[in-house]
Write an enzyme that holds these catalytic residues in place. Structure first.
Site, PDB file in Angstrom:
ATOM      1  CB  SER A 135      -0.887  -0.029   1.256  1.00  0.00           C
ATOM      2  OG  SER A 135      -1.642   1.149   1.359  1.00  0.00           O
ATOM      3  CE  LYS A 161      -4.690   0.035   0.313  1.00  0.00           C
ATOM      4  NZ  LYS A 161      -5.426  -0.783   1.304  1.00  0.00           N
ATOM      5  CE  LYS A 163      -4.110   3.779   2.129  1.00  0.00           C
ATOM      6  NZ  LYS A 163      -5.361   3.223   2.690  1.00  0.00           N
ATOM      7  CG  ASP A 188      -7.826   2.243   0.475  1.00  0.00           C
ATOM      8  OD1 ASP A 188      -8.988   2.694   0.550  1.00  0.00           O
ATOM      9  OD2 ASP A 188      -7.240   1.703   1.448  1.00  0.00           O
ATOM     10  CD  GLU A 213      -8.840  -1.010   0.577  1.00  0.00           C
ATOM     11  OE1 GLU A 213      -7.863  -1.233  -0.166  1.00  0.00           O
ATOM     12  OE2 GLU A 213      -8.780  -1.087   1.810  1.00  0.00           O
ATOM     13  CG  ASP A 238     -10.625  -1.069   4.796  1.00  0.00           C
ATOM     14  OD1 ASP A 238     -10.938  -1.538   5.904  1.00  0.00           O
ATOM     15  OD2 ASP A 238      -9.539  -0.477   4.621  1.00  0.00           O
ATOM     16  CE  LYS A 262      -7.444  -2.458   6.652  1.00  0.00           C
ATOM     17  NZ  LYS A 262      -7.645  -0.987   6.632  1.00  0.00           N
TER      18      LYS A 262
HETATM   19  O1  OSB Z   1      -7.295   1.758   4.457  1.00  0.00           O
HETATM   20  O2  OSB Z   1      -6.177  -0.002   4.271  1.00  0.00           O
HETATM   21  C1  OSB Z   1      -6.326   1.107   4.774  1.00  0.00           C
HETATM   22  C2  OSB Z   1      -3.282   2.043   6.891  1.00  0.00           C
HETATM   23  C3  OSB Z   1      -3.891   2.617   7.981  1.00  0.00           C
HETATM   24  C4  OSB Z   1      -5.268   2.734   7.992  1.00  0.00           C
HETATM   25  C5  OSB Z   1      -6.020   2.260   6.931  1.00  0.00           C
HETATM   26  C6  OSB Z   1      -5.408   1.662   5.841  1.00  0.00           C
HETATM   27  C7  OSB Z   1      -4.014   1.589   5.814  1.00  0.00           C
HETATM   28  C8  OSB Z   1      -3.281   1.049   4.686  1.00  0.00           C
HETATM   29  C9  OSB Z   1      -1.878   0.567   4.954  1.00  0.00           C
HETATM   30  O3  OSB Z   1      -3.671   1.030   3.538  1.00  0.00           O
HETATM   31  C10 OSB Z   1      -1.770  -0.893   4.921  1.00  0.00           C
HETATM   32  C11 OSB Z   1      -0.418  -1.320   5.464  1.00  0.00           C
HETATM   33  O4  OSB Z   1       0.535  -1.194   4.725  1.00  0.00           O
HETATM   34  O5  OSB Z   1      -0.363  -1.762   6.626  1.00  0.00           O
HETATM   35 MG    MG Z   2      -8.431   0.606   3.073  1.00  0.00          MG
END
Ligand code: OSB
Ligand code: MG
Length: 370
Positions: A135, A161, A163, A188, A213, A238, A262
């Site tokens: 990510s 992924k 952001k 995302d 996402e 999510d 998660k």
């Molecule tokens: O939305 O998946 C998410 C990190 C913190 C809060 C929400 C998210 C995330 C990430 C990072 O996308 C995922 C990672 O590398 O741990």
């Molecule tokens: Mg997410």
């Protein structure tokens, strides 16, 4: 299985690199580490709540409050025949899934260690190797983004992924596609858009993304269902999937075609397994999300990812991307094919470096027998 003692630690670790989402930029990670013990064995759980209530309404302080005042008193000294009984035992406490999950997952670790088996075996997982994606946060410039994506691909990650947020979306995807071609790519949004942005988001369709996402509200299902009808790109939820009931409703109304699990967000392993099984019955692939965990939470995510319907690479990734050093030694590593070996010692199967934990501790509380 009896939990005789619960230790809470508020930990702060500096991030190796800042992480920026549509909520803002963070430079360190503060989290509650839970250790449960009983009959001479112990188990670890890492609460995924953050310092601020932006991803979820829970924070480290709400988790500390609920863990110390409500969860610990309901769990301590109770004779459970299996850790799957814990989530139900906490049903009088509404919500606070992240706080519940931290104890429930620590109890699964304890249970697996007492049985002398790796945690994934207790969960019913089958794989000994899991595929990792990565990510990538919002960057200062498009060229920095392209460089970062390119270096993560060279490191072996099997899915990228990025952001997105309004003003950092179409151009970001366009830049990555133009420079790096048909790589396995997804975005995302962390709930940064509204249904009225549907025609804007539809511009992403031409890039052949694996999924988008959580584009809309953190609690929403119905607008996501409306949006999915207007998009070719699959929606993955999510934030909106906090319960088995929400997952079931999301599939009923067509709010998504993929679910990110998660364990912290849904209250632990027992609820994760139910969502996993529900999705499997309905031919909906799932993958394991991440919350910038230390090696302890990261190891939990790896064990969860061994279940059969985790069909897409998760946000698992190597320790060194997040913390140097990590709280575990050796850290989690990803090979040049983006694969992580599942730890096969008892329980989590990783070594926690207790003096690193000690040094990172800002506050500590022991409940039960001390
Ligand atoms: O939305 O998946 C998410 C990190 C913190 C809060 C929400 C998210 C995330 C990430 C990072 O996308 C995922 C990672 O590398 O741990
Ligand atoms: Mg997410």
């Amino acid at each position: 299985m009896k939990i005789e003692k619960i230790e809470l630690r508020l930990i702060r670790l500096p991030l190796a690199h800042f992480f920026e989402t549509s909520f803002g930029r963070v430079y360190d990670r503060q989290f509650v580490l839970v250790t449960v013990s009983g009959s001479g064995a112990y188990g670890y759980g890492e609460c995924v709540a953050q310092s601020d209530p932006y991803y979820s309404s829970e924070t480290n302080e709400t988790a500390w409050h609920i863990l110390s005042q409500f969860i610990a008193p309901s769990i301590l000294g109770v004779d459970f025949s299996h850790p799957r009984e814990i989530f139900t035992a906490l049903r009088a406490i509404r919500g606070h899934n992240m706080a519940k999950a931290a104890v429930e997952m620590a109890a699964w670790d304890l249970y697996a260690r007492q049985a002398g088996l790796p945690l994934y075996r207790m969960l019913g997982g089958e794989r000994t190797v899991v595929e990792s994606g990565v990510s990538i946060g919002i960057q200062d410039s498009l060229s920095q983004l392209v460089d970062k994506v390119s270096s993560e691909l060279s490191a072996g990650y099997r899915r990228i992924k990025i952001k997105i947020k309004p003003e950092w979306d179409i151009e970001a995807v366009d830049a990555v596609r133009n420079h790096l071609g048909e790589i396995p790519l997804m975005v995302d949004a962390n709930a940064a858009y509204q249904l009225s942005d549907a025609s804007h988001l539809a511009k992403l369709d031409r890039y052949g993304l694996m999924m988008i996402e959580q584009p809309l509200g953190y609690d929403d299902l119905l607008d996501h269902a409306r949006l999915q009808k207007e998009l070719q790109t699959p929606i993955c939820l999510d934030e909106s999937i906090k319960t088995v009931a929400a997952a079931s409703a999301a599939l009923d109304v067509g709010a998504c075609r993929i679910i990110n699990i998660k364990a912290g967000r849904v209250g632990g392993y027992t609820e994760s397994l139910k969502i996993h099984n529900l999705c499997q019955e309905r031919s909906i692939p799932v993958w394991c999300g991440g919350m910038l965990e230390s090696g302890i939470g990261r190891a939990h995510n790896i064990h969860l990812s061994t279940l059969q319907n985790f069909l897409l690479p998760g946000d698992v990734a190597a320790s060194a991307r997040y913390y140097e050093p990590d709280l575990i030694e050796p850290g989690i590593t990803v090979d040049s094919n983006g694969r992580i070996m599942v730890p096969d010692g008892p329980g989590l199967g990783v070594n926690v470096v207790t003096d690193r934990v000690e040094r990172a501790t800002e506050r500590q509380l022991v409940l039960g027998n001390s």
